[in-house]
Design a protein around this motif. Structure first.
Motif, PDB file in Angstrom:
ATOM      1  N   TYR A   3       0.839  -1.186   0.000  1.00 46.14           N
ATOM      2  CA  TYR A   3       0.000   0.000   0.000  1.00 46.14           C
ATOM      3  C   TYR A   3       0.882   1.247   0.000  1.00 46.14           C
ATOM      4  O   TYR A   3       1.802   1.366   0.809  1.00 46.14           O
ATOM      5  N   GLU A   5       1.051   5.466   0.015  1.00 49.42           N
ATOM      6  CA  GLU A   5       0.311   6.662   0.420  1.00 49.42           C
ATOM      7  C   GLU A   5       0.471   7.758  -0.638  1.00 49.42           C
ATOM      8  O   GLU A   5       1.595   8.112  -1.003  1.00 49.42           O
ATOM      9  N   LYS A  15      -4.365  12.530   2.402  1.00 54.81           N
ATOM     10  CA  LYS A  15      -3.701  11.408   1.745  1.00 54.81           C
ATOM     11  C   LYS A  15      -4.489  10.119   1.971  1.00 54.81           C
ATOM     12  O   LYS A  15      -5.217   9.982   2.956  1.00 54.81           O
ATOM     13  N   LYS A  17      -4.173   5.614   1.146  1.00 56.25           N
ATOM     14  CA  LYS A  17      -3.307   4.512   0.735  1.00 56.25           C
ATOM     15  C   LYS A  17      -4.021   3.674  -0.319  1.00 56.25           C
ATOM     16  O   LYS A  17      -5.176   3.301  -0.168  1.00 56.25           O
TER      17      LYS A  17
END
Length: 223
Positions: A3, A5, A15, A17
């Motif tokens: 993942y 960001e 933000k 992910k």
């Protein structure tokens, strides 16, 4: 898959992910030996150095569907005779003397088997730019139940492996099948090219007489 960001395009101050595929090359036999129960790659490819017209490496993808039970623990003295069962997938360098993962003769003395598959991996040879063998173990554990009578349902009770071309071709090769049919613009309603467009004109379809049963004709409708 990891993942990563990233800032949101519509709100850069925030933000989120998102999943991202990470490519990793496996170089040795031990790295390519994937134990049952261990996490395996989402996409497992056997690739070549050649590329297709899009610049992607020509490869085949291994998709394993398996619901096998837990293998015999390695601490058991007879486990070596069935050491192939440790692995869901194992990739090894091709050798003429490594033809099978087990042997019928191993059952005669399981404590010192005629073929010990784990030795194929112990030497940990390089598998880059080599002729390779993919050893796949697939199966399922079936517990008998009442619904098996009289026939065991096959849906959900199976396992196997699919070898799929992945970027091996430049496009879907089935479009070159000689029995393919191409519909040009305006021909989709033409009975000569599209038989499904004119089923009502099909003379082969049977004409059924009105259904009657003890004086009741057709279908009764109740409001």
């Amino acid at each position: 898959m990891v993942y990563k960001e990233v800032p949101l395009p519509w709100m850069p101050s925030k933000k989120a992910k998102i999943p991202q595929l990470v490519e990793q090359q496996i170089k040795t036999e031990k790295e390519a030996a994937m134990l049952h129960g261990a996490k395996t790659p989402r996409y497992l490819h056997i690739a070549s150095n050649q590329t297709n017209c899009w610049g992607h490496h020509r490869s085949y993808r291994l998709q394993v569907v398996s619901f096998a039970g837990d293998p015999l623990p390695e601490s058991e003295s007879t486990e070596r005779s069935m050491s192939w069962a440790r692995y869901k997938v194992a990739i090894t360098k091709h050798k003429d003397e490594e033809q099978t993962s087990s042997s019928l003769y191993s059952q005669n003395y399981m404590w010192s088997p005629y073929v010990d598959f784990s030795k194929y991996i112990e030497d940990n040879e390089m598998i880059v730019n080599e002729d390779l063998v993919a050893w796949v173990t697939a199966g399922f554990l079936h517990i008998p139940h009442a619904e098996d009578i009289p026939n065991t349902v096959t849906v959900g009770n199976g396992g196997g492996v699919i070898l799929r071309p992945h970027n091996y071709f430049n496009e879907d090769p089935s479009i070159h099948s000689p029995d393919g049919v191409y519909f040009g613009q305006g021909s989709e309603s033409d009975c000569e090219y599209n038989k499904m467009a004119c089923l009502e004109k099909d003379q082969c379809s049977s004409t059924l007489e009105p259904f009657t049963y003890h004086g009741f004709e057709g279908v009764m409708k109740f409001d």
